[in-house]
Design a protein around this motif. Structure first.
Motif, PDB file in Angstrom:
ATOM      1  N   ILE A  62       0.843  -1.204   0.000  1.00 37.50           N
ATOM      2  CA  ILE A  62       0.000   0.000   0.000  1.00 37.50           C
ATOM      3  C   ILE A  62       0.874   1.248   0.000  1.00 37.50           C
ATOM      4  CG2 ILE A  62      -1.695   1.324   1.326  1.00 37.50           C
ATOM      5  CD1 ILE A  62      -2.722  -1.326   2.454  1.00 37.50           C
ATOM      6  N   GLU A  63       1.868   1.259   0.844  1.00 40.97           N
ATOM      7  CA  GLU A  63       2.736   2.436   0.933  1.00 40.97           C
ATOM      8  C   GLU A  63       3.511   2.647  -0.361  1.00 40.97           C
ATOM      9  OE1 GLU A  63       3.828   2.956   5.608  1.00 40.97           O
ATOM     10  OE2 GLU A  63       4.749   1.227   4.602  1.00 40.97           O
ATOM     11  N   ARG A  64       3.949   1.566  -0.988  1.00 36.33           N
ATOM     12  CA  ARG A  64       4.667   1.720  -2.259  1.00 36.33           C
ATOM     13  C   ARG A  64       3.734   2.293  -3.325  1.00 36.33           C
ATOM     14  NH1 ARG A  64       6.708  -3.386  -1.036  1.00 36.33           N
ATOM     15  NH2 ARG A  64       5.265  -4.351  -2.524  1.00 36.33           N
ATOM     16  N   GLU A  65       2.529   1.784  -3.373  1.00 39.94           N
ATOM     17  CA  GLU A  65       1.601   2.267  -4.388  1.00 39.94           C
ATOM     18  C   GLU A  65       1.255   3.732  -4.167  1.00 39.94           C
ATOM     19  OE1 GLU A  65      -2.906   1.293  -6.096  1.00 39.94           O
ATOM     20  OE2 GLU A  65      -1.838  -0.183  -4.889  1.00 39.94           O
ATOM     21  N   MET A  66       1.068   4.117  -2.910  1.00 40.49           N
ATOM     22  CA  MET A  66       0.692   5.501  -2.615  1.00 40.49           C
ATOM     23  C   MET A  66       1.904   6.427  -2.568  1.00 40.49           C
ATOM     24  SD  MET A  66      -2.191   4.883   0.358  1.00 40.49           S
ATOM     25  CE  MET A  66      -2.422   6.650   0.554  1.00 40.49           C
ATOM     26  N   LYS A  67       3.107   5.824  -2.451  1.00 37.62           N
ATOM     27  CA  LYS A  67       4.351   6.596  -2.310  1.00 37.62           C
ATOM     28  C   LYS A  67       4.278   7.501  -1.078  1.00 37.62           C
ATOM     29  CE  LYS A  67       5.418   6.673  -7.273  1.00 37.62           C
ATOM     30  NZ  LYS A  67       4.326   5.751  -7.671  1.00 37.62           N
TER      31      LYS A  67
END
Length: 300
Positions: free
Chosen positions: A39-44
């Motif tokens: 999730i964090e990677r996708e949202m940056k």
């Protein structure tokens, strides 16, 4: 991002513990941790600060938690409402009815339906039997209360009332002085009745009643509405033949007299056999279960 990932994050934000959050979601901790990282990677965006002893939300994580809860609440409500609509528990029911049925029949039906389906909005369409046929055929109504008459094969009907004709006359009219009216008494009398194209079963019953006495009735006025007939009779412009279901103590402006051997006709609930509106089923079941209404006695 998938909805399930949003639920994973909410579980973590509410427990602030990867192991407990994974257990809540019926997962082991390693794949759960990978989902949060995804999730964090996708949202940056960094949503949580974690170390071996502590998990905390960042400011971005706190905002995402608030928004995620709203999104999930809306989704859950949408799923719940869809299920309730499919069960006929909520939604809208478009019910058409003949205007004279509003006198006693329709209020009782609405009251009973609202008791079993309080969250279904009832949209009422007060009109004439002729219009009801057209609106049912065009799908503008889900069901209707109207006279029994031939319908297209895709429609079903349930009898809800056997009605009959009675005479209304202005006070002082010779027929108002009689206890009971024979068909022959109506010869050469100015009649006020609904026209054939508006209420064909009612019109046919009137014509046949007069023809059994050997005459064709003298129809002076043919208004579309039963209540207009009442007003014209009250003004002394003739006598009317109307359904007995509208004749009670509230009609003080005219005199009501029974007919000898009065013609009877059925009032029915008509609906499409394969209606796509689940709210119709509960209305049909009200009558299939043998329930009665105050109007069941009006034709007696």
């Amino acid at each position: 991002m998938e909805i399930r990932q949003m639920r994973y994050f909410v579980a973590l934000a509410e427990t602030l513990h990867f192991g407990k959050a994974a257990a809540r979601m019926n997962m082991t901790q390693p794949p759960f941790s990978r989902q949060i990282a995804a999730i964090e990677r996708e949202m940056k965006v960094e949503l949580v600060v974690r170390n071996s002893r502590h998990v905390a939300l960042t400011l971005a994580g706190q905002r995402f938690l608030d928004d995620a809860r709203r999104v999930l609440a809306l989704l859950d409500a949408a799923c719940r409402d869809a299920r309730l609509v499919s069960q006929g528990q909520i939604g809208e029911l478009r019910l058409g009815f003949m205007m004279h049925a509003a006198h006693r029949l329709v209020p009782d039906i609405i009251r009973r339906y609202a008791q079993i389906r309080p969250n279904v909005k009832i949209v009422l369409a007060e009109t004439t039997p002729g219009n009801i046929r057209q609106q049912l055929a065009q799908g503008e109504l889900d069901a209707a209360i109207t006279f029994a008459e031939p319908m297209a094969p895709e429609f079903d009907s349930i009898s809800i009332l056997t009605d009959q004709l009675c005479l209304i006359a202005p006070s002082g009219h010779p027929l108002a002085l009689r206890d009971k009216i024979r068909a022959s008494d109506l010869e050469d009398v100015d009649l006020i009745v609904a026209p054939e194209h508006i209420a064909s079963p009612l019109y046919a019953a009137i014509m046949q009643y007069c023809q059994t006495a050997g005459f064709v009735p003298a129809i002076k006025f043919a208004p579309h509405l039963q209540h207009t007939i009442v007003r014209l009779v009250a003004a002394g412009l003739g006598v009317g033949l109307v359904p007995a279901s509208i004749c009670d103590d509230t009609m003080s402006e005219v005199v009501v007299r029974p007919l000898e051997f009065p013609p009877s006709f059925e009032v029915v609930l008509t609906f499409a056999q394969n209606s796509i509106n689940p709210a119709v089923a509960a209305l049909v079941e009200m009558f299939e279960d043998g329930g009665t209404t105050v109007a069941d006695r009006s034709g007696a």
